[in-house]
Design an enzyme around this catalytic site. Structure first.
Site, mmCIF file in Angstrom:
data_model
loop_
_atom_site.group_PDB
_atom_site.id
_atom_site.type_symbol
_atom_site.label_atom_id
_atom_site.label_comp_id
_atom_site.label_asym_id
_atom_site.label_seq_id
_atom_site.Cartn_x
_atom_site.Cartn_y
_atom_site.Cartn_z
ATOM 1 N N HIS A 77 0.840 -1.210 0.000
ATOM 2 C CA HIS A 77 0.000 0.000 0.000
ATOM 3 C C HIS A 77 0.874 1.259 0.000
ATOM 4 O O HIS A 77 0.651 2.187 -0.775
ATOM 5 C CB HIS A 77 -0.925 -0.033 1.229
ATOM 6 N N GLU A 78 1.893 1.269 0.841
ATOM 7 C CA GLU A 78 2.765 2.445 0.929
ATOM 8 C C GLU A 78 3.581 2.627 -0.350
ATOM 9 O O GLU A 78 3.785 3.747 -0.810
ATOM 10 C CB GLU A 78 3.696 2.345 2.145
ATOM 11 N N HIS B 218 1.566 4.330 -2.854
ATOM 12 C CA HIS B 218 1.559 5.777 -2.636
ATOM 13 C C HIS B 218 2.768 6.417 -3.308
ATOM 14 O O HIS B 218 2.671 7.463 -3.930
ATOM 15 C CB HIS B 218 1.645 6.100 -1.133
ATOM 16 N N GLU C 16 -6.139 7.322 -1.001
ATOM 17 C CA GLU C 16 -6.071 6.132 -0.147
ATOM 18 C C GLU C 16 -6.698 4.936 -0.850
ATOM 19 O O GLU C 16 -6.142 3.837 -0.857
ATOM 20 C CB GLU C 16 -6.765 6.372 1.192
#
Lengths: 306, 193
Positions: free
Chosen positions: A142-143, A146, A222
């Site tokens: 997930h990071e 980003h 997100e």
């Protein structure tokens, strides 16, 4: 091929994101327009803006890491986490970010840095002790997503003018109270006070609207990172379970031994403060159940494709 | 759920929170057995911070006499151990759960009678559900319990079981409502470990 189908489903999200960003740009342009009409000197806005931009662009990541007391870790120090990172960056096709660990019981992970080359992924000891290997991998995915989407840069730029508006708010408020800066040829003292008052009110409005838009943008980002991260690791359900663990009721249960806490009382205050600021951060995130529902949907689609 | 826990000042009618809350674990024992298939493992521990003052070693002498008397009357065995955190443990052992609870109560009461209540940290009651060890930690600051289920090996805990214990046992024992205060206490020097 089929995989592309799942990516395309993300299109609506992208559209909404562009819409929000365009609205933001319009709000900011209007803001500058009104300030010009009011006769607020350009150099004055310019200096505040330049300082804020520089600080945000170059300093915010170091600031965040330092405020959490996060330390950069080498592969020798954290072989396991580095191995997860190595595998995922190869798949994602991005440069490997640095890894930092923050010693705090608050379960959190975040990515920072102005571009993929200069990014840092920070993981708290609180999240590492709570999550399984697979869940931790999903969170790192997930990071990384980003970072790949350049979300830090986008959010920095998006919030840049809001910050400037916020700064102006304070300065203009103060100026209108003391009756304006002397020596501005065109207007007498009284009318410059009125000008500053109006500019102040406009700044308040811009700050408010911009903040709402930025929060919306952040929520879309997100969702985007959830989606991208889940595709990267191939395990949406692990990310869903990690999210439930860290933002649900379980996150409130501490993992630090009571006796350690009693011996080092100072830590107690710090961790309490961090807990509160984290709650503030969550406002920029979509509701947990919606994120989990989307990830479950994605997992179903993946299962069907197999 | 637990009125005594919500209001430590005891402004609600009757029941100000005190050491007496300890005895609720005796009643809860049956419920733990039926709902969680958990039985007491015959051990309980009391944790306190030793002090260097002379008066304290005199107090510990009195404490030892009390524990010795308990050993003779109820056959509740005791051991005293120091842990790496600088805390001292009185580990009690008895097949009769009521005797264990009473011994913990009397010991803690002795601390309070000597104005040393602030040295007390927690008491822990050890249960087992066959698969897992369950601990009920009693915090002497708030006079209430919280569940602690350590996962053997690494310093982790079974949060979901803890939350289930919270939900289902809240009626029987006063449980700390602030989850932020459920700090783990790893590696309590029980004999059965």
């Amino acid at each position: 091929m089929r995989r592309r189908q799942t990516v395309i489903r993300d299109g609506g999200l992208k559209l909404r994101m562009y819409f929000v960003m365009t609205s933001l740009a319009l709000v900011y342009l209007g803001f500058l327009g009104i300030l010009t009409i009011l006769g607020i000197p350009w150099h004055f806005i310019g200096i505040i803006a330049a300082i804020m931009l520089l600080v945000q662009y170059y300093g915010s990541d170091k600031l965040v890491l330092r405020s959490l007391g996060a330390k950069l870790k080498t592969p020798d120090e954290e072989p396991h986490l580095h191995a997860i990172l190595d595998a995922l960056v190869t798949k994602a096709g991005i440069p490997k970010p640095k890894l930092a660990i923050a010693v705090t019981d608050v379960p959190n992970a975040f990515a920072t840095g102005r571009n993929p080359k200069n990014s840092v992924i920070c993981i708290t000891t609180g999240i590492r002790s709570r999550l399984s290997n697979e869940e931790l991998t999903a969170v790192i995915g997930h990071e990384l997503s980003h970072i790949k989407n350049r979300d830090v840069t986008v959010m920095t730029l998006a919030s840049f003018f809001a910050t400037v508006a916020g700064m102006l708010m304070g300065v203009l408020m103060w100026m209108s109270l003391i009756g304006g800066m002397g020596g501005r040829g065109r207007s007498s003292g009284g009318s410059s006070t009125a000008v500053f008052m109006i500019a102040y009110l406009v700044s308040v409005l811009v700050y408010f609207i911009a903040t709402l838009l930025i929060l919306a943008l952040s929520r879309y980002r997100e969702y985007g990172a959830d989606h991208g991260g889940a595709l990267l690791t191939g395990t949406p359900d692990e990310l869903a379970s990690a999210l439930q663990k860290i933002s649900g009721v379980i996150a409130r249960i501490p993992s630090q031994d009571l006796r350690k806490l009693e011996t080092a009382n100072a830590f107690c205050i710090v961790s309490a403060l961090k807990g509160e600021s984290l709650a503030g951060l969550f406002a920029s995130h979509p509701p947990l159940d919606k994120r989990v529902a989307r990830l479950n949907q994605l997992q179903l689609e993946m299962n069907n494709e197999r | 759920m637990s009125q005594t826990a919500d209001d430590p000042n005891g402004s609600n009618t009757g029941n100000p929170a005190d050491l007496g809350n300890l005895f609720s674990i005796v009643v809860a024992e049956t419920e733990l057995r039926t709902k969680f298939n958990a039985v007491p493992l015959q051990e309980a521990g009391l944790c306190f911070k030793p002090s260097n003052q002379n008066a304290f070693s005199a107090f510990e002498h009195i404490l030892a006499q009390l524990l010795l008397a308990g050993e003779q009357v109820t056959r509740t065995q005791y051991r005293i151990l120091d842990d790496p955190y600088g805390f001292r443990w009185i580990i009690l052992k008895s097949p009769a759960f009521e005797d264990l609870v009473t011994a913990i109560y009397l010991t803690a009461e002795t601390f309070e009678e000597h104005a040393l209540g602030s040295q007390l940290l927690v008491a822990s009651f050890l249960f087992s559900s066959g698969k897992q060890e369950i601990e009920w930690i009693f915090n002497f600051k708030n006079y209430n319990f919280y569940p602690f289920v350590p996962i053997p090996g690494n310093n982790e805990r079974n949060n979901s079981l803890e939350l289930r214990l919270f939900r289902e046992m809240g009626g029987a024992i006063p449980i700390e409502p602030q989850l932020e205060n459920w700090h783990p206490i790893f590696d309590i020097p029980f004999e059965g470990r």
